[in-house]
Design a protein around this motif. Structure first.
Motif, short mmCIF file in Angstrom:
data_model
loop_
_atom_site.label_atom_id
_atom_site.label_comp_id
_atom_site.label_asym_id
_atom_site.label_seq_id
_atom_site.Cartn_x
_atom_site.Cartn_y
_atom_site.Cartn_z
N UNK A 6 -8.84 0.82 -0.65
CA UNK A 6 -7.43 0.38 -0.88
C UNK A 6 -6.60 1.46 -0.86
N UNK A 7 -5.67 1.51 -0.10
CA UNK A 7 -4.73 2.73 -0.14
C UNK A 7 -3.29 2.39 -0.14
N UNK A 8 -2.44 2.99 -0.89
CA UNK A 8 -0.89 2.86 -1.02
C UNK A 8 -0.50 4.16 -1.60
N UNK A 9 0.71 4.24 -1.39
CA UNK A 9 1.44 5.76 -1.73
C UNK A 9 1.87 5.44 -3.20
N UNK A 10 2.58 6.41 -3.44
CA UNK A 10 3.33 6.29 -4.85
C UNK A 10 4.62 6.02 -5.06
N UNK A 31 10.61 -2.46 -13.14
CA UNK A 31 10.81 -2.10 -11.84
C UNK A 31 9.36 -1.65 -11.33
N UNK A 32 8.40 -1.10 -11.65
CA UNK A 32 7.39 -0.76 -11.25
C UNK A 32 6.38 -1.97 -11.21
N UNK A 33 6.51 -3.03 -11.99
CA UNK A 33 5.86 -4.24 -11.76
C UNK A 33 6.21 -5.11 -10.68
N UNK A 34 7.43 -4.69 -10.10
CA UNK A 34 7.91 -5.29 -8.77
C UNK A 34 8.04 -4.54 -7.67
N UNK A 35 7.42 -3.25 -7.76
CA UNK A 35 7.59 -2.35 -6.81
C UNK A 35 6.64 -2.76 -5.65
N UNK A 36 7.31 -2.62 -4.34
CA UNK A 36 6.61 -3.12 -3.10
C UNK A 36 6.45 -1.86 -2.27
N UNK A 37 5.26 -1.76 -1.71
CA UNK A 37 4.87 -0.77 -0.86
C UNK A 37 4.11 -1.25 0.16
N UNK A 38 3.49 -0.31 1.21
CA UNK A 38 2.69 -0.54 2.19
C UNK A 38 1.29 -0.74 1.79
N UNK A 39 0.49 -1.54 1.88
CA UNK A 39 -0.86 -1.38 1.32
C UNK A 39 -1.84 -1.68 2.61
N UNK A 40 -2.94 -0.96 2.43
CA UNK A 40 -4.10 -0.92 3.31
C UNK A 40 -5.29 -1.28 2.67
N UNK A 49 3.74 -5.08 0.07
CA UNK A 49 3.33 -6.01 -0.84
C UNK A 49 3.80 -5.72 -2.13
N UNK A 50 3.99 -6.35 -3.22
CA UNK A 50 4.10 -6.15 -4.57
C UNK A 50 2.79 -5.52 -5.04
N UNK A 51 2.66 -4.19 -5.27
CA UNK A 51 1.21 -3.53 -5.76
C UNK A 51 0.68 -4.26 -6.88
N UNK A 52 1.49 -4.21 -7.98
CA UNK A 52 1.09 -4.59 -9.24
C UNK A 52 0.41 -6.02 -8.98
N UNK A 53 1.18 -7.12 -8.46
CA UNK A 53 0.76 -8.44 -8.33
C UNK A 53 -0.57 -8.52 -7.46
N UNK A 54 -0.60 -7.64 -6.37
CA UNK A 54 -2.01 -7.53 -5.46
C UNK A 54 -3.13 -7.14 -6.39
N UNK A 55 -2.86 -6.01 -7.09
CA UNK A 55 -3.74 -5.55 -7.77
C UNK A 55 -4.43 -6.44 -8.95
N UNK A 56 -3.37 -7.13 -9.62
CA UNK A 56 -3.73 -8.14 -10.74
C UNK A 56 -4.55 -9.03 -9.98
N UNK A 57 -4.26 -9.69 -8.85
CA UNK A 57 -5.05 -10.68 -8.00
C UNK A 57 -6.40 -10.29 -7.58
N UNK A 58 -6.51 -9.06 -7.24
CA UNK A 58 -7.73 -8.31 -6.98
C UNK A 58 -8.70 -8.18 -8.14
#
Length: 104
Positions: A6-10, A31-40, A49-58
């Motif tokens: 998994x990769x995403x920026x800061x 803000x961080x809980x809704x932060x969106x970034x490119x995910x690989x 995607x919303x990184x927090x939501x994706x990680x929580x789902x993962x």
């Protein structure tokens, strides 16, 4: 992450709008809980995607995210490593993010 699953920026600097009614730390957490970034994932771009939501789902269902449980935990650790400094810079605590990820 060790295997690069998994990769995403800061996150960028948190765009605090100011004002006397907003406290910086809770605003930064929100803000961080809704932060969106490119995910690989495994080298395949997933888009912004919303990184927090994706990680929580993962964490809840690693196979659905295309991960092993260990890779999901590594994604969690990456999220914390990338977001906690931004939250702490605004007076918040890493523990707040950890609690959000642990919620059912």
């Amino acid at each position: 992450m060790s295997d690069g699953a998994v990769a995403f920026g800061s996150p960028p600097l948190i765009p605090f709008p100011g004002g006397c009614s907003l406290e910086r730390a809770p605003y930064a957490l929100d803000w961080l809980l809704s932060w969106r970034a490119d995910l690989t994932v495994h080298g395949v771009p997933q888009g912004k995607v919303c990184i927090y939501e994706w990680v929580k789902g993962a964490l809840e269902n690693p196979p659905a995210a295309g991960l092993t449980p260990q890779q999901a935990t590594e994604a969690r650790n990456l999220f914390l490593a990338r977001t906690a400094p931004a939250l702490e810079a605004e007076g918040g605590q890493r523990l707040w993010l950890e609690r959000e990820l642990a919620r059912p």
